[in-house]
Design an enzyme around this catalytic site. Structure first.
Site, PDB file in Angstrom:
ATOM      1  N   TYR A 185       0.652  -1.083  -0.116  1.00 34.78           N
ATOM      2  CA  TYR A 185      -0.093  -0.005   0.031  1.00 34.78           C
ATOM      3  C   TYR A 185       0.878   1.389  -0.097  1.00 34.78           C
ATOM      4  O   TYR A 185       0.618   2.216  -0.893  1.00 34.78           O
ATOM      5  CB  TYR A 185      -0.985   0.014   1.332  1.00 34.78           C
ATOM      6  CG  TYR A 185      -1.917   1.395   1.335  1.00 34.78           C
ATOM      7  CD1 TYR A 185      -3.113   1.322   0.630  1.00 34.78           C
ATOM      8  CD2 TYR A 185      -1.404   2.161   2.255  1.00 34.78           C
ATOM      9  CE1 TYR A 185      -3.719   2.625   0.644  1.00 34.78           C
ATOM     10  CE2 TYR A 185      -2.300   3.308   2.269  1.00 34.78           C
ATOM     11  CZ  TYR A 185      -3.347   3.609   1.623  1.00 34.78           C
ATOM     12  OH  TYR A 185      -3.945   4.532   1.731  1.00 34.78           O
TER      13      TYR A 185
ATOM     14  N   LYS B 280       1.256   4.079  -2.837  1.00 30.41           N
ATOM     15  CA  LYS B 280       0.889   5.646  -2.875  1.00 30.41           C
ATOM     16  C   LYS B 280       2.270   6.365  -3.172  1.00 30.41           C
ATOM     17  O   LYS B 280       2.072   7.764  -3.664  1.00 30.41           O
ATOM     18  CB  LYS B 280       0.330   5.624  -1.516  1.00 30.41           C
ATOM     19  CG  LYS B 280      -1.020   5.277  -1.294  1.00 30.41           C
ATOM     20  CD  LYS B 280      -2.182   5.771  -2.129  1.00 30.41           C
ATOM     21  CE  LYS B 280      -3.400   5.140  -1.940  1.00 30.41           C
ATOM     22  NZ  LYS B 280      -4.523   5.828  -2.533  1.00 30.41           N
TER      23      LYS B 280
END
Length: 232
Positions: free
Chosen positions: A139, A143
């Site tokens: 994750y 990002k």
């Protein structure tokens, strides 16, 4: 004020839903997209689509018509310890969080370039800055990649009057941050200088600003909305 058409991904809840409300309140025609069914609420139209299905992305924007404001908010969080992270999980997160945002921006930019006006706003995360302190390496990596995509798009789309920016939220009280059964716990308030978590509307207001004429010279940047948790 010009009425623009805005596409908000991940619009069923959290930051996406608040963003749909904020843009609608500013008079825009809002299309909401999510993997789950949702009521129209403030939106003129809703669409069900799975952004993990990369084969459908190139056609999606064409079916929706010209987009003036694109908010890439949809995101996938899978919490897995580093040693247990699989290629399948990593690939799925990268597809939803990075590829889908890039593909939608590329497709939407065609009509934006023709009109010499557009706004692309990518919702990143504080994890892009920290690498993620939780068991969510993929994750955080996704990002950070989204921030890099934002800069690249800004360089290429700027000459056409299209601004491209990212927002990096910190502890926002949303279903994702509360875990949805994934085991995530909210960041302790005492670790945040403002001593509280933010509401989704506090991120949505920044989106609305970036979508406005008032932000016409804000370009290629990442705005932190984290209550001072991380100051860069």
């Amino acid at each position: 004020m010009s009425v623009r058409t805005a596409l908000v991904t991940g619009s069923a809840q959290g930051i996406g839903r608040a963003t749909a409300h904020a843009l609608a309140d500013h008079g825009h025609h809002v299309i909401g997209l999510d993997v789950r069914e949702q009521d129209d609420g403030p939106m003129a139209r809703t669409v069900v689509a799975d952004l993990a299905d990369h084969s459908s992305l190139d056609h999606l924007v064409g079916e929706l018509g010209p987009i003036d404001i694109l908010v890439n908010n949809a995101g996938l969080l899978i919490e897995t310890p580093l040693e247990s992270t699989t290629f399948v999980e990593f690939e799925r997160i990268m597809t939803v969080n990075v590829w889908a945002a890039f593909a939608l921006a590329r497709a939407a930019s065609t009509s934006m370039r023709e009109r010499q006006w557009g706004r692309i706003i990518n919702i990143a995360s504080i994890a892009a800055r920290t690498g993620s302190t939780r068991p969510a390496m993929a994750y955080g990596a996704s990002k950070a990649a989204l921030v890099a995509v934002t800069k690249h798009l800004a360089t290429n789309f700027g000459p056409y009057g299209i601004t491209v920016n990212a927002i990096a939220p910190g502890a926002i009280d949303t279903p994702m941050s509360r875990g949805q059964g994934l085991g995530t716990t909210m960041m302790p308030r005492e670790d945040i200088p403002l001593r509280r978590h933010a509401e989704p509307e506090e991120v949505a207001s920044v989106v609305a600003f970036l979508a406005s004429e008032e932000a016409s010279f804000v370009h290629g940047t990442t705005i932190d909305v984290n209550g001072g948790k991380l100051m860069v």
